[in-house]
Design a protein around this motif. Structure first.
Motif, PDB file in Angstrom:
ATOM      1  N   GLN A 183      88.388  16.800  26.455  1.00 24.76           N
ATOM      2  CA  GLN A 183      88.527  15.448  27.001  1.00 24.76           C
ATOM      3  C   GLN A 183      89.336  14.532  26.090  1.00 24.76           C
ATOM      4  O   GLN A 183      89.835  13.505  26.539  1.00 24.76           O
ATOM      5  CB  GLN A 183      87.151  14.842  27.292  1.00 24.76           C
ATOM      6  CG  GLN A 183      86.477  15.486  28.476  1.00 24.76           C
ATOM      7  CD  GLN A 183      85.060  15.008  28.706  1.00 24.76           C
ATOM      8  OE1 GLN A 183      84.401  14.471  27.814  1.00 24.76           O
ATOM      9  NE2 GLN A 183      84.570  15.216  29.912  1.00 24.76           N
ATOM     10  N   LYS A 199      93.698  16.900  29.813  1.00 24.00           N
ATOM     11  CA  LYS A 199      93.365  15.890  30.815  1.00 24.00           C
ATOM     12  C   LYS A 199      94.326  15.902  31.993  1.00 24.00           C
ATOM     13  O   LYS A 199      93.978  15.457  33.069  1.00 24.00           O
ATOM     14  CB  LYS A 199      93.310  14.500  30.184  1.00 24.00           C
ATOM     15  CG  LYS A 199      92.099  14.329  29.284  1.00 24.00           C
ATOM     16  CD  LYS A 199      91.777  12.895  28.937  1.00 24.00           C
ATOM     17  CE  LYS A 199      92.812  12.226  28.107  1.00 24.00           C
ATOM     18  NZ  LYS A 199      92.380  10.924  27.574  1.00 24.00           N
ATOM     19  N   LEU A 234      83.620  19.958  25.747  1.00 22.68           N
ATOM     20  CA  LEU A 234      83.940  18.697  26.425  1.00 22.68           C
ATOM     21  C   LEU A 234      84.630  17.713  25.487  1.00 22.68           C
ATOM     22  O   LEU A 234      85.649  17.115  25.850  1.00 22.68           O
ATOM     23  CB  LEU A 234      82.669  18.068  27.004  1.00 22.68           C
ATOM     24  CG  LEU A 234      82.065  18.770  28.222  1.00 22.68           C
ATOM     25  CD1 LEU A 234      80.676  18.217  28.537  1.00 22.68           C
ATOM     26  CD2 LEU A 234      82.988  18.653  29.432  1.00 22.68           C
ATOM     27  N   GLN A 268      89.272  16.069  35.299  1.00 23.51           N
ATOM     28  CA  GLN A 268      87.958  15.962  34.667  1.00 23.51           C
ATOM     29  C   GLN A 268      87.023  17.027  35.225  1.00 23.51           C
ATOM     30  O   GLN A 268      86.225  17.606  34.498  1.00 23.51           O
ATOM     31  CB  GLN A 268      87.374  14.557  34.857  1.00 23.51           C
ATOM     32  CG  GLN A 268      88.090  13.496  34.048  1.00 23.51           C
ATOM     33  CD  GLN A 268      88.162  13.811  32.563  1.00 23.51           C
ATOM     34  OE1 GLN A 268      87.180  14.165  31.938  1.00 23.51           O
ATOM     35  NE2 GLN A 268      89.338  13.693  31.984  1.00 23.51           N
TER      36      GLN A 268
END
Length: 170
Positions: A44, A50, A40, A23
Motif C-alpha cells: 500500500q 497501488k 499490506l 486496493q
C-alpha cells in the motif's frame, strides 16, 4: 439499499474505479500470505502496487521489496563487521555477508524468472534466498553470539514468504 445509497455507490465506482480495484487487488494478494500486515504496509506504500492491474505486477513489487531488504540487511552486516571486536561475532558476520550476497543474487534471478513467467524458478530462487537468511542466523547461534540483525533478517524472510504466497497464485 435505498436509491440515494445506490447512486452514491455508483458514483464512487465511476470516479474511483482504479483505486478501488487496486486496493482490492492488494488486499486479495495479501490475503494469500502468512504475514498480511507486512504485505499490506509494503504494497500500500508503493505507487506501482497501488496502480497495478494484475497479480503479476503485485508479485513483482513484492519481490522488489524483498530485494531491497536483502540489500539493506547486507549493508547492515557489513557495517557491523567494521566495528566487531569479538572473534565469534566477526566470523558470523563474515559468513552472513556471504549469505546475504548470495541471497541478493538469488532475488535478482527470481526477478528475471518472474519476468519470464517461470514461476517454479521464482519459487526455487526465493526459497534459496530464505535458506541463506536462515544460514546467516544459524551462524550466530553456532558462534554462540547474539545476532545484531535478527529483526531485519526476520523481515527479509517474511517478505520472501509473502512473495512465495503471491507467486503461487499466478
Amino acid at each position: 439499499m435505498n436509491p440515494i445509497s445506490s447512486l452514491v455507490f455508483v458514483l464512487l465506482l465511476t470516479v474511483f474505479p482504479t483505486q478501488i480495484f487496486c486496493q482490492n487487488l492488494i488486499a486479495q494478494a495479501c490475503g494469500y500470505t502468512s504475514y498480511k500486515p507486512l504485505c499490506l504496509s509494503t504494497l500500500q506504500s508503493d505507487s506501482e502496487a497501488k496502480s497495478a492491474k494484475d497479480l503479476l505486477t503485485i508479485a513483482k513489487v513484492a519481490l522488489k521489496h524483498a530485494g531491497t531488504k536483502a540489500q539493506a540487511v547486507n549493508a547492515e552486516v557489513k557495517k557491523q563487521q567494521g566495528s566487531a571486536t569479538d572473534e565469534g561475532l566477526k566470523q558470523a558476520l563474515s559468513d552472513c555477508a556471504e549469505n546475504y550476497g548470495d541471497a541478493i543474487d538469488q532475488i535478482q534471478s527470481s526477478t528475471s524468472a518472474l519476468g519470464s513467467k517461470k514461476y517454479n524458478d521464482v519459487n526455487t530462487w526465493v526459497s534459496a534466498a530464505m535458506n541463506d537468511a536462515d544460514s546467516c542466523n544459524q551462524g550466530f547461534e553456532d558462534q554462540s553470539v547474539k545476532s545484531p540483525i535478527t529483526s531485519s533478517s526476520t523481515t527479509f524472510s517474511q517478505l520472501c514468504s509473502n512473495v512465495l504466497a503471491i507467486t503461487n497464485h499466478l
